[in-house]
Design an enzyme around this catalytic site. Structure first.
Site, PDB file in Angstrom:
ATOM      1  N   ARG A 278       0.848  -1.190   0.000  1.00 54.40           N
ATOM      2  CA  ARG A 278       0.000   0.000   0.000  1.00 54.40           C
ATOM      3  C   ARG A 278       0.886   1.243   0.000  1.00 54.40           C
ATOM      4  O   ARG A 278       1.519   1.564   1.010  1.00 54.40           O
ATOM      5  CB  ARG A 278      -0.909   0.046   1.228  1.00 54.40           C
ATOM      6  CG  ARG A 278      -2.020  -0.984   1.271  1.00 54.40           C
ATOM      7  CD  ARG A 278      -2.943  -0.652   2.443  1.00 54.40           C
ATOM      8  NE  ARG A 278      -4.048  -1.578   2.564  1.00 54.40           N
ATOM      9  CZ  ARG A 278      -4.119  -2.549   3.484  1.00 54.40           C
ATOM     10  NH1 ARG A 278      -3.123  -2.708   4.344  1.00 54.40           N
ATOM     11  NH2 ARG A 278      -5.166  -3.348   3.539  1.00 54.40           N
TER      12      ARG A 278
ATOM     13  N   ASP B  52       6.947  -6.058   3.801  1.00 54.23           N
ATOM     14  CA  ASP B  52       6.865  -7.337   3.126  1.00 54.23           C
ATOM     15  C   ASP B  52       6.515  -7.063   1.660  1.00 54.23           C
ATOM     16  O   ASP B  52       6.361  -5.908   1.260  1.00 54.23           O
ATOM     17  CB  ASP B  52       5.773  -8.183   3.790  1.00 54.23           C
ATOM     18  CG  ASP B  52       5.887  -9.669   3.495  1.00 54.23           C
ATOM     19  OD1 ASP B  52       6.796 -10.063   2.749  1.00 54.23           O
ATOM     20  OD2 ASP B  52       5.051 -10.433   4.015  1.00 54.23           O
TER      21      ASP B  52
ATOM     22  N   HIS C 286       5.299 -12.542   8.302  1.00 57.14           N
ATOM     23  CA  HIS C 286       5.862 -11.196   8.408  1.00 57.14           C
ATOM     24  C   HIS C 286       5.824 -10.700   9.848  1.00 57.14           C
ATOM     25  O   HIS C 286       6.801 -10.125  10.356  1.00 57.14           O
ATOM     26  CB  HIS C 286       5.093 -10.239   7.484  1.00 57.14           C
ATOM     27  CG  HIS C 286       5.688  -8.866   7.435  1.00 57.14           C
ATOM     28  ND1 HIS C 286       4.989  -7.764   6.992  1.00 57.14           N
ATOM     29  CD2 HIS C 286       6.917  -8.391   7.785  1.00 57.14           C
ATOM     30  CE1 HIS C 286       5.752  -6.702   7.058  1.00 57.14           C
ATOM     31  NE2 HIS C 286       6.927  -7.049   7.546  1.00 57.14           N
TER      32      HIS C 286
ATOM     33  N   ASP D 130      -0.177  -0.657   8.034  1.00 57.29           N
ATOM     34  CA  ASP D 130      -0.012   0.475   7.123  1.00 57.29           C
ATOM     35  C   ASP D 130      -1.310   1.157   6.715  1.00 57.29           C
ATOM     36  O   ASP D 130      -1.281   2.183   6.025  1.00 57.29           O
ATOM     37  CB  ASP D 130       0.750   0.035   5.870  1.00 57.29           C
ATOM     38  CG  ASP D 130       0.079  -1.133   5.152  1.00 57.29           C
ATOM     39  OD1 ASP D 130      -0.958  -1.617   5.629  1.00 57.29           O
ATOM     40  OD2 ASP D 130       0.606  -1.559   4.106  1.00 57.29           O
ATOM     41  N   ASP D 131      -2.456   0.619   7.145  1.00 60.91           N
ATOM     42  CA  ASP D 131      -3.739   1.232   6.789  1.00 60.91           C
ATOM     43  C   ASP D 131      -4.413   1.863   7.991  1.00 60.91           C
ATOM     44  O   ASP D 131      -5.637   2.044   8.000  1.00 60.91           O
ATOM     45  CB  ASP D 131      -4.664   0.199   6.140  1.00 60.91           C
ATOM     46  CG  ASP D 131      -4.997  -0.955   7.079  1.00 60.91           C
ATOM     47  OD1 ASP D 131      -4.317  -1.102   8.124  1.00 60.91           O
ATOM     48  OD2 ASP D 131      -5.937  -1.712   6.774  1.00 60.91           O
TER      49      ASP D 131
ATOM     50  N   ASP E 163      -4.208 -13.225  14.531  1.00 62.51           N
ATOM     51  CA  ASP E 163      -5.033 -12.449  15.467  1.00 62.51           C
ATOM     52  C   ASP E 163      -6.114 -13.313  16.116  1.00 62.51           C
ATOM     53  O   ASP E 163      -6.364 -13.198  17.328  1.00 62.51           O
ATOM     54  CB  ASP E 163      -5.635 -11.217  14.784  1.00 62.51           C
ATOM     55  CG  ASP E 163      -6.280 -11.526  13.447  1.00 62.51           C
ATOM     56  OD1 ASP E 163      -6.146 -12.653  12.932  1.00 62.51           O
ATOM     57  OD2 ASP E 163      -6.935 -10.613  12.892  1.00 62.51           O
TER      58      ASP E 163
ATOM     59  N   SER F 183      -8.616  -9.736   3.548  1.00 56.40           N
ATOM     60  CA  SER F 183      -9.983 -10.072   3.996  1.00 56.40           C
ATOM     61  C   SER F 183     -11.042  -9.620   3.004  1.00 56.40           C
ATOM     62  O   SER F 183     -12.226  -9.846   3.225  1.00 56.40           O
ATOM     63  CB  SER F 183     -10.259  -9.439   5.361  1.00 56.40           C
ATOM     64  OG  SER F 183     -10.252  -8.023   5.261  1.00 56.40           O
TER      65      SER F 183
END
Length: 439
Positions: A109, A136, A182, A204-205, A283, A314
């Site tokens: 991204r 990554d 990662h 990163d989001d 998670d 996802s």
């Protein structure tokens, strides 16, 4: 090697300046006695001039060293060599406060710029909150964006970019396997290579709130002191604007659900998790009883992160229905000046459970119809998985459970705001623990 060459340059400069001064003094002829006063003045002036010249030379050498460090980073990135950030001093001994690095997990991204811009804008100290971006995927445009920040961030790269052998039925989940790989590598770098005491993990989001760093700085001592806690999260799963009290942005909770999405952990937790780190779905693995071990996280009433990444492995699951509506706190709360001891297990349960079960019980129909006019919080009681899911869905809460734990729940209780009223969705007061079959 760079450190040694830097000391060599500094030493050479000091040696040169000192010897120039000695050479001048030794080779200078003795002045006549009648002019001793004026000669002394000239000598003083000459010494000052030489000292200034030496100082200027040292500054030039320092600037040369800074340039070498900058270009070294760029050369390493172009060759694909990970650039190792300098480890910080142990955080607990820092007089100005703990050193809490922010680990940013990045992939492909280029919008990571939005994440990094806010982190760098709001962090109060580069020394106490170093930013490490672990990338990554090998995506060139994202790498260029990260490199554009120069020394403001450290850029490290996951060396293994190959596909992972997965069971045939998990072929479509290859991305989740790479993410877990990662995470393991990046957390290993932070705790094993750089030897930090703790770390804040973001992806990163994520965009952070103005008091993001203040929040974690204040919660860090609590995490050290209370062994019944295992993380601090910036995220409220039910943090949609109409479901939180923005006037109580300082309010914090304990939760049995691992929220992620901007979270703080200690190195000792990584010591525990690393040997058994899962190959995928890390998670949800964290939410299993074997990992949680009865421990809780701290989470806020109003989220200190929000996600802008609809596209990902996802495929936007939950994003359009929940995630894009999460309210990001916009008011700075001076958490380091507040007493957070109420979050310690015994005191929290005494106060929180008394408040929950003192609230009058209502039915969903009464709440939705606005037929309860008395002020103050109310309680909805559920018995069983299906009852919980039906009530949660009717009120706009996230209704999925992980190993029996509801999102944002503590002892089965979910606190939220509905039409301006505090509501506790709670099991009976004789609740005896989570049922992992509720999934």
């Amino acid at each position: 090697m760079l450190k040694k060459s830097g000391w060599a340059v500094w030493g050479a400069a000091l040696f040169l300046a000192w010897n120039l001064l000695l050479l001048f003094l030794w080779s200078r002829p003795a002045p006549p006695s009648s002019s001793s006063s004026s000669s002394s003045s000239r000598l003083t002036a000459e010494v000052i001039r030489l000292a200034q010249d030496a100082e200027n030379e040292l500054e030039r050498q320092k600037e040369l060293l800074r340039q070498i460090q900058r270009y070294r980073g760029l050369w390493g990135q172009r060759r694909g060599v990970p650039v190792t950030p300098k480890p910080a001093s142990p955080p607990v001994t820092e007089a100005a406060g703990p050193v809490l690095p922010v680990l940013v997990l990045a992939c492909d991204r280029s919008t990571v710029r939005r994440c990094l811009d806010k982190l760098l804008r709001y962090r109060p100290s580069a020394q106490r909150f170093p930013v490490i971006v672990s990338q990554d995927c090998g995506h060139a445009e994202t790498a260029r964006v990260i490199a554009s920040y120069g020394d403001a961030v450290a850029h490290i790269r996951q060396p293994d970019l190959g596909d992972i052998a997965v069971p045939p039925e998990h072929r479509k989940f290859q991305g989740y396997y790479k993410i877990a790989r990662h995470y393991r590598w990046a957390l290993g770098q932070v705790f094993r290579t750089f030897r930090y005491r703790a770390a804040i993990v973001v992806e990163d989001d994520l965009e952070v709130a103005p008091d993001f760093f203040e929040y974690f700085q204040a919660a860090f001592p609590l995490l050290l002191a209370d062994r019944s806690l295992w993380c601090v999260s910036a995220w409220n799963d039910n943090g949609k604007e109409q479901m939180v009290d923005v006037g109580q942005a300082e309010l914090l909770y304990r939760t049995d659900f691992f929220p992620g999405l901007g979270w703080l952990l200690l190195d000792e937790l990584w010591d525990e998790l690393e040997p058994k780190w899962p190959p995928a779905f890390w998670d949800d693995w964290m939410r299993q009883p074997e990992q949680r071990r009865g421990r809780a996280c701290v989470r806020p009433e109003v989220s200190r992160t929000m996600t802008f990444g609809r596209k990902g492995v996802s495929h936007g699951q939950f994003f359009d229905q929940y995630l894009k509506f999460i309210k990001l706190n916009d008011r700075f709360v001076p958490f380091t000046q507040l007493d957070l001891s109420y979050l310690k297990k015994e005191e929290y349960e005494r106060r929180f459970l008394a408040e929950v079960y003192a609230a009058p019980e209502v039915r969903v129909e009464e709440l939705r119809g606005g037929r309860r006019r008395e002020p103050g919080p109310v309680r909805l009681q559920y018995r069983g998985r299906d009852a919980f899911k039906a009530m949660a869905k009717a009120l706009g809460l996230m209704d999925d459970l992980k190993s029996g734990v509801p999102r944002a729940g503590y002892r089965g209780i979910v606190s939220f705001v509905y039409r301006g009223r505090r509501v506790f969705l709670a099991p009976p007061s004789d609740w005896d623990g989570y049922d992992p079959s509720w999934s």
